[in-house]
Design an enzyme around this catalytic site. Structure first.
Site, PDB file in Angstrom:
ATOM      1  N   HIS A   1       0.808  -1.220   0.000  1.00  0.00           N
ATOM      2  CA  HIS A   1       0.000   0.000   0.000  1.00  0.00           C
ATOM      3  C   HIS A   1       0.842   1.271   0.000  1.00  0.00           C
ATOM      4  O   HIS A   1       0.334   2.331   0.369  1.00  0.00           O
ATOM      5  CB  HIS A   1      -0.915   0.031   1.221  1.00  0.00           C
ATOM      6  CG  HIS A   1      -2.089  -0.885   1.123  1.00  0.00           C
ATOM      7  ND1 HIS A   1      -3.252  -0.552   0.448  1.00  0.00           N
ATOM      8  CD2 HIS A   1      -2.297  -2.131   1.619  1.00  0.00           C
ATOM      9  CE1 HIS A   1      -4.110  -1.550   0.541  1.00  0.00           C
ATOM     10  NE2 HIS A   1      -3.554  -2.520   1.240  1.00  0.00           N
TER      11      HIS A   1
ATOM     12  N   LYS B   1       1.138  14.090   1.170  1.00  0.00           N
ATOM     13  CA  LYS B   1      -0.227  14.432   0.742  1.00  0.00           C
ATOM     14  C   LYS B   1      -0.378  15.934   0.503  1.00  0.00           C
ATOM     15  O   LYS B   1      -1.343  16.369  -0.108  1.00  0.00           O
ATOM     16  CB  LYS B   1      -1.239  13.919   1.765  1.00  0.00           C
ATOM     17  CG  LYS B   1      -1.261  12.383   1.842  1.00  0.00           C
ATOM     18  CD  LYS B   1      -2.232  11.895   2.891  1.00  0.00           C
ATOM     19  CE  LYS B   1      -2.200  10.369   3.025  1.00  0.00           C
ATOM     20  NZ  LYS B   1      -2.820   9.675   1.880  1.00  0.00           N
TER      21      LYS B   1
ATOM     22  N   LYS C   1     -14.669   8.270  -3.394  1.00  0.00           N
ATOM     23  CA  LYS C   1     -15.911   8.592  -2.686  1.00  0.00           C
ATOM     24  C   LYS C   1     -16.433   9.962  -3.104  1.00  0.00           C
ATOM     25  O   LYS C   1     -17.639  10.139  -3.324  1.00  0.00           O
ATOM     26  CB  LYS C   1     -15.672   8.548  -1.177  1.00  0.00           C
ATOM     27  CG  LYS C   1     -15.309   7.173  -0.646  1.00  0.00           C
ATOM     28  CD  LYS C   1     -14.724   7.257   0.752  1.00  0.00           C
ATOM     29  CE  LYS C   1     -14.047   5.951   1.132  1.00  0.00           C
ATOM     30  NZ  LYS C   1     -13.208   6.068   2.337  1.00  0.00           N
TER      31      LYS C   1
END
Length: 851
Positions: free
Chosen positions: A396, A593, A701
């Site tokens: 991951h 991020k 999402k």
């Protein structure tokens, strides 16, 4: 009884465990007795039947009358009522598994970010309307009881939420499977802010009771640690090794039901809690040393207290390794304990496919080897052949520091037999590499399971890759980089071992439950059935040009914003302005991020407004929403959180700008809040540096709920952009090859700072103390890090990001065009269902079938 007194054969081990734990076998029932084989009956699927069951649970289960019951009493009774409707399906599913003995999936994951269970289980049983009517007849609001449920503290971010989506899809596909993990008593932590800084508090999610779990102490497992190994000669004159541990704990299983969507199937999630083998010493207690009397219990329970204990200390590192070994040792023993009498362990790969969800459970590989060699007395090669057919590995990450390693000294001290086995595996493996590539010692060093520099350590990703039948990444780009850059030597030797399965999310929770208005609109447009066949969303494409549909879509987005505003006001006392674009960045706080890039965008807007370089009338009103936790020991991440809150406090208090700019950062972002935020969002920020994000699932999402994405070509963003089309995705920033080229040529962030006046002005405003009551040094660490290191190149992508944000403003100003793109995002992202992901695992990796 001391650990050194234990015999070392598998049957004897089980017998001793039964004695130590006080386990007694149940009676052998007459299988001809109809009461033995008769099906378990669910309560009646009517309002009256539900009311009777609810009142029985309230009276007999909680021991209160309806008139004297509290909201928590009512919630617990409701949860157990819904649980009872699932029970017959669960027992029937287990019966079918027991009788057919299929190959099962054993999903090994350190975390499961489940979210609240009540609504999910009501949906799975199709009891929503019945429950609402039944409670109304008792004078109770279902909405009130929903809010009473506390979200389980069993996960942190994307890894845990993905695991929860996957087990949901496995049940919906009727695939026999069991999820294994840890029952954390206090979760990771409950985040609060004090003067803008993150403070960690215990997540006391179990305080008011958890009606969704079933403890089974009679199925407890003993787990050993420490000690030493010794050689001995068996009765066949073969030299063998045995582990003589110095201490042990007991793993107690807690079962959770995992229901499929309206299909009658229920799988199991089994979470382990650590207890002391001997929890209480009465003699020591009677002598007056009360703390010492329970020391063993305290020590054992520490193993499952919190998710990801802070590991900047040696004690923290050891506790993490204890956690990882504890839950996989319990899980593997559990699988073997549930095999039928006379089971041939050589057939184990035909009965179980273990999926290693990242490197946390990889210690399971030497654990299974230990059991096969030391307890079943197989020879090493025979045991390895079985083991390597049982395991598969999902990676991951692409960050080197996230590929877990354990120092040999620590692993050898805590798990001495496992270290011996890893050494033996590595010796055989390195010999094989030397044979394939004579004289290439650099390749041997690069591939070795054990690294020598800077300290001797076991590379868990290498061990997993060597042991796995299949190794998969979680997005097309990620899988390519995994093969080309992270594990290239392994991929060169075993190219067929590497594959891709792009992540997905469950539409039941993240569309149907979180966005019921949009779900109803979709069903009205294309009919039922799309919740289990999400690619049918493609049928919505013509409706993007339908004026009535677009009007309804826009109204639903506005209603979702109003609902989110209501939640924020009640939860955090935050007032959400009306008429603003909702610009959202919610994800774990990590430098790659690039929340820092987002805050530079916000500060640039603010700097231009307060210095008159743009007017309020020229600015598209935006509310910036952050949600993120930083690991307790991650200093820079916590500094960035502090900066975001400081910038927000200043902007929100500045009447010159707060009609067009707001920054909100609700603490303790979780699944429950996400279910309200995501349907309300207009813009999804997916701005990691290209080549650093494995996949992401938040991006999926948001797109499925009609938000447009601004993002780099990183992780699953690549596939989202390809599916929705360039006209409906805001792409910015360097590509992964461009990132590598800039690094190779020497990256100097200060050069970007000097050459861009807007960037320079924003950073100088932060450094000036405007956001810190005049304290110039308050955010010096963040500013200096960006200016002199900027490992994830926020400054290099700043100009492109700002240009693309201007395109966002222009698009949002044309609401017809924005809604058109939003509908197409929903219509074209059905690919990102976790059902599709599971089908790919089933066909390409596990080789299991549905029942």
């Amino acid at each position: 009884m001391n650990a050194s007194d234990l015999p070392h054969g598998a049957p004897e081990i089980l017998a001793i465990e039964a004695q130590v734990l006080g386990i007694r076998r149940g009676p052998e029932f007459d299988v001809k007795n109809p009461l033995v084989l008769g099906p378990v009956q669910s309560p009646k699927n009517t309002v009256d039947g539900f009311v009777k069951q609810f009142l029985a649970e309230l009276n007999m289960g909680q021991g209160v009358s309806l008139a004297r019951s509290t909201v928590n009493d009512q919630y617990l009774a409701l949860a157990r009522t819904v649980r009872n409707y699932l029970m017959a399906r669960w027992l029937e599913s287990n019966r079918r598994i027991f009788e057919s003995r299929p190959k099962m999936v054993g999903y090994l994951s350190a975390e499961y970010l489940l979210g609240r269970q009540l609504d999910n289980n009501l949906l799975a049983t199709d009891l929503q309307k019945i429950a609402e009517e039944a409670l109304e007849s008792c004078g109770i609001s279902l909405r009130t009881l929903r809010s009473q449920e506390v979200e389980p503290g069993l996960g942190n971010g994307g890894l845990g939420r993905l695991a929860a989506c996957f087990i949901d899809s496995l049940a919906t596909l009727r695939v026999p499977s069991i999820g294994y993990g840890i029952r954390y008593e206090y979760g990771i932590f409950r985040q609060t802010f004090v003067d803008g800084a993150q403070i960690e508090q215990p997540d006391t999610w179990l305080t008011l009771g958890n009606p969704w779990e079933f403890p089974h102490p009679e199925h407890s497992v003993r787990v050993d640690f420490g000690g030493h190994t010794e050689k001995y000669i068996d009765d066949k004159a073969v030299q063998r090794a045995r582990w003589v541990p110095s201490w042990n704990v007991i793993g107690v299983p807690y079962n959770y039901m995992v229901p499929g969507f309206e299909n009658g199937w229920v799988n199991t999630l089994r979470l382990w809690s650590a207890e002391a083998t001997h929890a209480f010493d009465l003699g020591i207690f009677n002598s007056g040393d009360y703390a010492e009397a329970v020391r063993a219990q305290t020590f054992a329970q520490n193993i499952t207290k919190v998710l990801y204990p802070e590991d900047s200390t040696p004690q923290g590192k050891e506790l993490r390794l204890q956690q990882q070994y504890f839950f996989v040792a319990c899980s593997i023993r559990d699988v073997l304990n549930h095999m039928e009498e006379g089971f041939d362990v050589h057939d184990l790969p035909d009965r179980i496919a273990f999926q290693l969800n990242d490197t946390h459970p990889v210690i399971a590989v030497p654990e299974l080897m230990r059991i096969l060699v030391d307890e079943y007395f197989l020879d090493f090669d025979e045991a390895w052949e079985i083991t390597s057919r049982c395991f598969n590995y999902t990676c991951h990450t692409l960050l080197p520091e996230a590929l877990e390693t354990w120092e040999v000294d620590l692993l050898g001290r805590l798990l001495p037999r496992h270290m011996e086995i890893i050494d033996q595996i590595n010796t055989h493996f390195c010999a094989k590499i030397r044979k394939l590539f004579p004289g290439d010692e650099m390749r041997v060093r690069a591939m070795s399971i054990i690294s020598d520099y800077p300290v001797r350590a076991v590379r868990m990703a290498h061990l997993a890759t060597l042991a796995a039948s299949k190794v998969n990444g979680v997005a097309e780009l990620h899988s390519q980089l995994l093969r080309d850059k992270v594990l290239p030597e392994f991929a060169e030797i075993w190219p067929e071992r590497f594959t891709n399965v792009t992540n997905g999310v469950t539409p039941r929770r993240f569309v149907r439950l979180s966005n019921p208005r949009l779900s109803e609109l979709i069903t009205d447009a294309i009919g039922v059935g799309w919740l289990t066949d999400l690619e049918r969303l493609r049928e919505l494409e013509p409706f993007a040009d339908d004026e009535e549909f677009r009007t309804s879509f826009a109204e639903i987005k506005a209603q979702n914003k109003a609902s989110f505003a209501d939640i924020l006001a009640r939860r955090d006392g935050i007032v959400l302005p009306q008429g603003h674009m909702l610009d959202c960045m919610v994800k774990r706080l990590h430098e790659y991020k690039r929340q820092s890039l987002k805050i530079l965008h916000i500060v640039t807007m603010y700097e231009k407004l307060i210095h008159g370089r743009v007017t309020v009338d020229e600015v598209t009103p935006r509310t910036f929403v952050f949600g993120a936790k930083a690991a307790p020991g991650y200093y820079m991440a916590k500094e960035i959180i502090h900066l975001i809150n400081a910038v927000g406090s200043t902007i929100n208090a500045d009447k010159r700008v707060n009609d067009v700019m707001r920054v909100i950062f609700p603490p303790n972002y979780n699944v429950t809040l996400a279910e309200h935020l995501i349907p309300a969002a207009d813009l999804s920020e997916q701005i990691s540096l290209a080549g650093k994000e494995a996949s992401g699932t938040g991006n999926m999402k948001f797109a499925l709920n009609g938000a447009l994405t601004i993002g780099t070509d990183d992780g699953a963003n690549v596939e989202i952009r390809e599916l929705v089309g360039d006209d409906h995705f805001f792409l910015f920033g360097m590509s992964e090859p461009e990132v590598e080229a800039l690094l190779a040529g020497g990256y100097h962030p200060s050069a970007f700072y000097e050459s861009n006046a807007d960037l320079k002005a924003a950073m100088e405003l932060i450094a000036s103390g405007v956001f810190s009551n005049g304290d110039h040094s308050a955010f010096e660490s963040v500013v200096s890090n960006l200016l002199y290191e900027d490992r994830f190149m926020a400054l290099a992508d700043y100009e492109s990001y700002m240009t693309t944000q201007a395109q966002v403003d222009a698009k949002y100003a044309d609401q017809a065009s924005w809604i058109h793109s939003a509908i197409l995002n929903v219509a074209r992202t059905g690919f990102f269902s976790s059902d599709r992901s599971m089908r790919e695992y089933i066909s390409n990796i596990w080789g299991v079938t549905s029942l």
